[in-house]
Design an enzyme around this catalytic site. Structure first.
Site, short mmCIF file in Angstrom:
data_model
loop_
_atom_site.label_atom_id
_atom_site.label_comp_id
_atom_site.label_asym_id
_atom_site.label_seq_id
_atom_site.Cartn_x
_atom_site.Cartn_y
_atom_site.Cartn_z
N ASP A 148 0.78 -1.24 0.00
CA ASP A 148 0.00 0.00 0.00
C ASP A 148 0.82 1.30 0.00
O ASP A 148 1.75 1.43 0.79
CB ASP A 148 -0.86 0.09 1.26
CG ASP A 148 -1.58 -1.18 1.61
OD1 ASP A 148 -1.46 -2.17 0.88
OD2 ASP A 148 -2.25 -1.18 2.65
N GLU A 192 -10.50 -2.27 3.80
CA GLU A 192 -9.18 -1.75 4.18
C GLU A 192 -8.98 -0.37 3.56
O GLU A 192 -9.64 0.01 2.60
CB GLU A 192 -8.08 -2.70 3.70
CG GLU A 192 -8.19 -4.09 4.32
CD GLU A 192 -7.05 -5.04 3.96
OE1 GLU A 192 -6.59 -5.77 4.84
OE2 GLU A 192 -6.61 -5.05 2.80
C1 FRU Z 1 -3.87 -3.67 2.65
C2 FRU Z 1 -3.29 -4.06 4.00
C3 FRU Z 1 -3.70 -3.07 5.05
C4 FRU Z 1 -2.61 -3.21 6.07
C5 FRU Z 1 -1.40 -3.47 5.20
C6 FRU Z 1 -0.39 -4.40 5.79
O1 FRU Z 1 -3.18 -4.17 1.56
O2 FRU Z 1 -3.70 -5.37 4.33
O3 FRU Z 1 -4.99 -3.27 5.59
O4 FRU Z 1 -2.46 -2.06 6.85
O5 FRU Z 1 -1.88 -4.01 3.99
O6 FRU Z 1 0.76 -4.49 4.97
#
Ligand code: FRU
Length: 502
Positions: free
Chosen positions: A27, A209
């Site tokens: 992300d 998310e």
């Molecule tokens: C989304 C996610 C988020 C989390 C991060 C962990 O891709 O699962 O929810 O904060 O990646 O790397």
């Protein structure tokens, strides 16, 4: 394992997109324009090119296209992984982490607490601050600042709300497995009080998310602001796996009210195609927007990958690119507010930019025509078609003989397709070779496609950004042909302009 070294030819390294030098990323985090540059932090494994050791990597760019990688900004430790979050410029030093004359940047991130921690098993929101414009960061000593006793509370996006209800910080985060966005407010970023919740609504085929919340004028009218709530979900996207959806409505400083909800509560499987998607392709996830972008522009970047096969894509020594930055606006389409998205960035300054290929109006009749002189591996293609009686027409990019990535329109069902079944390497995961679809409608008698092609991706902005599709592809370096085609009848390619970036 230490960071991977370049042992295989790095033929997929993108030219128009950010990828870390030799590590894993997912992300985008903490996107902010500050000190004259765009800061892109991101979920990073500093030690390997698969997910793990989650920390915030960091890169900066003057133009959203050329990026410089910096040392890891916020590192995991024995207590916590540093999951996704955001950064604000605390202009008035409300947090006290800076001084009035030198206000700080404050990062709000999710502490994913490890088994040895006193908070083991919890996800809660924590702070770090920077007094040097975002290059070095110090964790707040009294973290976490906001816990709900939950193992699935993450991805805080903090914005400054200045409206009828007052002026304060607002956090949107998720209770991921409840398909719920949770909203909080704060005066100082340190203590938070609950405001409201949103969801479940529309797509709930996977955990929610990385939410975001921002206002945009409708049809360019500053007197008519609406609020957009974006929520990424995994899996459960319209073409499988990870994707992002959005809602448009109002935010009164306490509650977000959607006017585009199709399904209240849990998803109706028959209505997946009716929900509003940030992108219909397979590889547009964890999208989030910049804080403080110049000119009040709303600019968004996503991770260009899909959790279905993310750890297996055949790139080395790095793994996963970001998407291009997009500028978002709201336009009324058939009486409803819809996001319009255009790629943005300093493409024209790239070396080699501007060499172009143009084709005048061309009739296509049940044929596939490779275009002499149009080949390229890094290019922007702008094509406008008018339908005849062909069942399908479109382009093949990164092609070579029978192979390539097919981008086609079928007017009768009203669909745009990306077929990457023969796009190059597809063998690394069973769900990668796919044919994916998005709804598309004719506008003023024609179909206009703007396609950004890079060494491992295609990003399609159809009908001036009303529909977008982003997909990874892994073609041979020699697959560079561009072809146009019509199947089962006629279509007219009204215009074709190709800008080569390398
Ligand atoms: C989304 C996610 C988020 C989390 C991060 C962990 O891709 O699962 O929810 O904060 O990646 O790397």
């Amino acid at each position: 394992m230490t960071a991977a070294t370049a042992t295989t030819a790095d033929i997929f390294r993108p030219a128009l997109h950010y990828a870390a030098r030799n590590t894993w990323l997912n992300d985008p985090n903490g996107l902010i324009f500050h000190g004259g540059v765009y800061h892109l932090y991101y979920q990073n494994n500093p030690l390997d090119n698969v997910w793990g050791n989650m920390s915030w990597g960091h890169a900066t760019s003057p133009d959203l296209v050329t990026w410089t990688e910096h040392p890891v900004a916020i590192a995991c430790d024995a207590e916590e992984d540093i999951f996704s979050g955001s950064i604000v410029f605390d202009r008035d030093n409300t947090s006290g982490f800076g001084t009035d004359s030198a206000p700080p940047l404050v990062a709000i991130y999710t502490s994913a607490f490890k088994p040895g921690s006193t908070h083991a098993g919890l996800q809660a929101q924590s702070l770090a601050y920077s007094r040097d414009g975002g290059y070095t960061w110090t964790k707040h000593t009294a973290n976490p600042v906001l816990s709900r006793g939950s193992a699935e509370f993450r991805d805080p996006k903090v914005i400054r709300y200045d409206g009828g209800a007052g002026s304060y910080w607002v956090m949107v985060a998720v209770e991921a497995t409840d398909f719920q966005v949770v909203l909080y407010r704060s005066a100082d970023l340190l203590s938070w009080e609950p405001l409201s919740t949103f969801g479940p609504a529309n797509a709930t085929g996977g955990v929610w998310e990385c939410p975001d919340l921002f206002p945009l004028p409708v049809d360019g009218d500053p007197g008519n602001l609406k609020w957009v709530l974006t929520v990424n979900l995994n899996p459960g996207g319209p073409n499988n796996g990870s994707a992002g959806q959005y809602f448009v409505g109002d935010f009164d400083g306490t509650t977000f009210t959607s006017e585009t909800t199709v399904t209240e509560g849990l998803q109706d499987p028959d209505k997946l195609g009716e929900y509003q998607w940030l992108d219909w392709g397979r590889d547009y996830y964890a999208a989030v927007s910049f804080s403080d972008a110049p000119g009040n522009r709303r600019l968004m970047i996503a991770w260009m990958n899909n959790w279905e096969y993310a750890n297996q894509i055949p790139t080395s020594p790095w793994r996963s690119p970001m998407t291009l930055a997009r500028e978002l606006s709201l336009r009324t389409v058939d009486g409803s507010p819809r996001l319009i998205q255009q790629a943005t960035g300093g493409f024209e300054a790239l070396s080699g930019a501007g060499q172009s290929f143009t084709l005048a109006s061309t009739e296509l009749s049940d044929c596939t025509r490779v275009l002499d002189g149009a080949a390229g591996t890094i290019q922007r293609i702008e094509a406008t078609f008018t339908p005849g009686d062909a069942d399908e027409f479109g382009l093949v990019v990164r092609g070579n003989g029978a192979h390539g990535t097919r981008i086609g329109i079928r007017p009768a069902p009203g669909t745009l397709h990306v077929d990457r079944r023969t796009s190059g390497r597809t063998d690394f995961h069973a769900s990668f070779p796919s044919i994916d679809a998005a709804p598309i409608r004719v506008v003023d008698g024609s179909y206009k496609l703007t396609i950004y092609v890079d060494r491992c991706s295609v990003e399609i902005f159809a009908q001036d950004g009303q529909v977008t599709m982003t997909e990874l592809i892994f073609p041979a370096q020699t697959s560079a042909d561009v072809a146009v085609y019509a199947l089962g009848g006629t279509a007219t390619l009204k215009s074709l302009d190709i800008t080569r970036f390398a």
